[in-house]
Scaffold this active site. Structure first.
Site, PDB file in Angstrom:
ATOM      1  N   TYR A  24     -42.208  37.256 110.899  1.00 30.22           N
ATOM      2  CA  TYR A  24     -42.737  36.514 109.746  1.00 30.22           C
ATOM      3  C   TYR A  24     -41.829  36.728 108.552  1.00 30.22           C
ATOM      4  O   TYR A  24     -41.452  37.864 108.240  1.00 30.22           O
ATOM      5  CB  TYR A  24     -44.153  37.001 109.414  1.00 30.22           C
ATOM      6  CG  TYR A  24     -44.805  36.269 108.263  1.00 30.22           C
ATOM      7  CD1 TYR A  24     -45.125  34.920 108.368  1.00 30.22           C
ATOM      8  CD2 TYR A  24     -45.100  36.923 107.069  1.00 30.22           C
ATOM      9  CE1 TYR A  24     -45.723  34.240 107.314  1.00 30.22           C
ATOM     10  CE2 TYR A  24     -45.711  36.251 106.014  1.00 30.22           C
ATOM     11  CZ  TYR A  24     -46.017  34.905 106.135  1.00 30.22           C
ATOM     12  OH  TYR A  24     -46.612  34.240 105.097  1.00 30.22           O
TER      13      TYR A  24
ATOM     14  N   ASP B 253     -34.809  41.136 106.896  1.00 33.86           N
ATOM     15  CA  ASP B 253     -36.024  40.975 106.109  1.00 33.86           C
ATOM     16  C   ASP B 253     -36.729  42.326 106.109  1.00 33.86           C
ATOM     17  O   ASP B 253     -37.448  42.671 107.051  1.00 33.86           O
ATOM     18  CB  ASP B 253     -36.903  39.878 106.722  1.00 33.86           C
ATOM     19  CG  ASP B 253     -38.224  39.746 105.977  1.00 33.86           C
ATOM     20  OD1 ASP B 253     -38.483  40.551 105.057  1.00 33.86           O
ATOM     21  OD2 ASP B 253     -39.004  38.839 106.324  1.00 33.86           O
TER      22      ASP B 253
ATOM     23  N   LYS C 163     -43.448  43.814  98.873  1.00 37.88           N
ATOM     24  CA  LYS C 163     -44.416  44.875  99.122  1.00 37.88           C
ATOM     25  C   LYS C 163     -44.111  46.173  98.348  1.00 37.88           C
ATOM     26  O   LYS C 163     -44.314  46.188  97.145  1.00 37.88           O
ATOM     27  CB  LYS C 163     -44.569  45.084 100.636  1.00 37.88           C
ATOM     28  CG  LYS C 163     -45.061  43.756 101.254  1.00 37.88           C
ATOM     29  CD  LYS C 163     -45.477  43.793 102.686  1.00 37.88           C
ATOM     30  CE  LYS C 163     -46.142  42.458 103.019  1.00 37.88           C
ATOM     31  NZ  LYS C 163     -45.525  41.694 104.090  1.00 37.88           N
TER      32      LYS C 163
HETATM   33  C1  LIG Z   1     -45.243  40.133 103.975  1.00 36.31           C
HETATM   34  C2  LIG Z   1     -43.950  39.689 104.508  1.00 36.31           C
HETATM   35  C3  LIG Z   1     -43.267  38.583 103.964  1.00 36.31           C
HETATM   36  C4  LIG Z   1     -43.867  37.690 102.919  1.00 36.31           C
HETATM   37  O1  LIG Z   1     -44.085  38.334 101.711  1.00 36.31           O
HETATM   38  P1  LIG Z   1     -45.137  37.710 100.674  1.00 36.31           P
HETATM   39  O2  LIG Z   1     -45.040  38.601  99.488  1.00 36.31           O
HETATM   40  O3  LIG Z   1     -46.456  37.714 101.358  1.00 36.31           O
HETATM   41  O4  LIG Z   1     -44.680  36.327 100.366  1.00 36.31           O
HETATM   42  C5  LIG Z   1     -42.005  38.296 104.437  1.00 36.31           C
HETATM   43  N1  LIG Z   1     -41.440  39.048 105.400  1.00 36.31           N
HETATM   44  C6  LIG Z   1     -42.071  40.110 105.948  1.00 36.31           C
HETATM   45  C7  LIG Z   1     -41.368  40.916 106.991  1.00 36.31           C
HETATM   46  C8  LIG Z   1     -43.348  40.443 105.531  1.00 36.31           C
HETATM   47  O5  LIG Z   1     -43.974  41.479 106.122  1.00 36.31           O
END
Ligand SMILES: *Cc1c(COP(=O)(O)O)cnc(C)c1O
Length: 428
Positions: free
Chosen positions: A144, A239, A267
């Site tokens: 994701y 990511d 995060k």
């Molecule tokens: C949570 C998450 C996102 C998206 O971040 P948001 O602040 O919810 O837009 C993207 N990549 C990873 C790996 C994530 O865990």
């Protein structure tokens, strides 16, 4: 436990907010029932609107690595708020957090702050496309990267074809530029690259996957992807929105000693306020506006409250070098305890862990990619989720989510959790 007031609040929310929630994972779609409304949180615990106290294993989906309402973050936000909450002009604070982040993370010279992980990944891909002057990207099924169009592509059959949109509203034109690969399958990545020679701008990957449960990379996988990128003029985007400042001071790049070309954050970096960031070496970052041609902007980017929270969080992590070890030990303790009672109760399961991330899958076979993660028994998970909730333990309301261990969790909390798993799994 009673959830009367939560149910009432949810009914009211549903009238004016689609599905009653501002992000779908908060709904209880996968497990049934209605979401719990939070009133406050402190340390390892949530306190809901009905007065229940819950041990929290979601921790705002990752940011609260030091527990809720961590005092230095709270104090920093309060102090900053008194001085004005947004200016749309530079502040010294932005340089302070940028300098600290650059000092903690390997292989980055400059960092740009945005407001979410989604924005970070979206901007990183635009930058990679602008820099390489190529259009296509490779992403992995089950990873994701936020909800921007290019990433909402799910595995169809046979990944060596164009991705097909899995959300209406994503155009076929966008979907065709996102190629899907299988996580932990280097051969598959190599085949995709061969079939799209000189067209791929970037490979984006969760270097430790956390959005299909917790799935660490197999030995050699990330190294292999790195080599393929280098050999083919492709930028490697890590990511690290979930893993950054969580699995190590410098994230997965440090943990496995692998260099990414662009790194995305979110995060933890915001300490619980809406922050994302992307970073790279000078050559790449200087391609961004106002220095370079790739445009990226934000009215509230680098917001003083958000930067104050993020800076206080990063300082706390930077100052306490033992933290990641401590978190890993707690996670291992919990995993061993849960494993022991599930085994004793003859439940088929797999537990994956790394650092402060853990996931419990109700299938005996190894879980190493999206397909294997999808084999878990969801009926058992539902019983598990609701059973734990009854015992005062809150895990994510979906079998595809990672649990996050925070420094605020005590060994008594972990023992309590293991006992609850024992009790609940006897009823499966
Ligand atoms: C949570 C998450 C996102 C998206 O971040 P948001 O602040 O919810 O837009 C993207 N990549 C990873 C790996 C994530 O865990």
């Amino acid at each position: 436990m009673l959830y009367q007031r939560s149910s009432q609040l949810f009914a009211e929310a549903e009238k004016v907010i689609p599905g009653g929630v501002n992000s779908p994972v908060r709904a209880f779609k996968a497990v049934g029932g209605t979401p719990i409304f939070v009133k406050s949180a402190k340390g390892a615990y949530l306190f809901d609107e009905d007065g229940n106290k819950l041990i929290d294993y979601i921790n705002s989906w990752g940011p609260m690595i030091l527990g809720h309402a961590f005092q230095p973050v709270v104090d920093a936000v309060i102090e900053k708020a008194k001085l004005g909450t947004s200016f749309g002009m530079p502040t010294e604070l932005e340089t302070q957090i940028a300098a600290l982040a650059v000092s903690m993370v390997p292989n980055i010279d400059k960092i740009r702050f945005v407001n979410s992980g989604t924005e970070a990944c979206m901007s990183a891909v635009r930058l990679a496309r602008g820099f390489t002057k190529k259009d296509k990207i490779i992403k992995f099924a089950g990873c994701y990267h936020g909800h921007s169009d290019s990433f909402l592509i799910q595995a169809g059959s046979g990944a060596v074809t164009f991705g097909s949109p899995n959300s209406p509203g994503v155009t076929a034109g966008t979907a065709k530029d996102t190629l899907l690969a299988k996580y932990n399958d280097l051969e598959n990545v190599s085949t995709l690259i061969e079939a799209n020679k000189n067209e791929i701008a970037a490979i984006i990957v969760e270097p430790v996957a956390g959005n299909m449960g917790c799935i660490p990379p197999n030995k050699g996988f990330l190294e292999g992807v790195r080599q393929l990128c280098t050999d083919n003029g492709i930028l490697l985007i890590f990511d690290e929105v979930m893993t950054g400042f969580r699995l190590a001071r410098g994230g997965v790049q440090e943990l496995f000693n692998i260099k990414a070309d662009i790194v995305c954050f979110g995060k933890v970096i915001g300490g619980g306020l809406p922050v994302g960031a992307f970073a790279a070496r000078n050559e790449i970052m200087n391609y961004l506006a106002p220095l370079g041609p790739v445009y990226q902007a934000g009215t509230l980017s680098g917001n003083p409250l958000a930067m104050a929270a993020g800076l206080a969080m990063l300082q706390a992590l930077d100052n306490d070098r033992a933290i990641f070890k401590r978190l890993e030990e707690k996670t291992a303790y919990l995993a061993a305890g849960i494993g022991k009672v599930l085994k004793a109760n003859k439940v088929e399961f797999t537990i994956n862990t790394i650092g402060s991330m853990i996931s419990v899958h109700f299938d005996a076979a190894p879980v190493f990619d999206f397909q294997s993660a999808a084999k878990g028994d969801n009926e058992t998970f539902k019983k598990f989720f609701h059973g734990l909730l009854k015992e005062g333990i809150y895990i994510a309301p979906s079998a595809y989510e990672t649990w996050f261990i925070t420094d605020a969790l005590s060994y008594e909390d972990l023992d309590f959790t293991i006992q609850a798993v024992d009790k609940v799994s006897k009823t499966f």
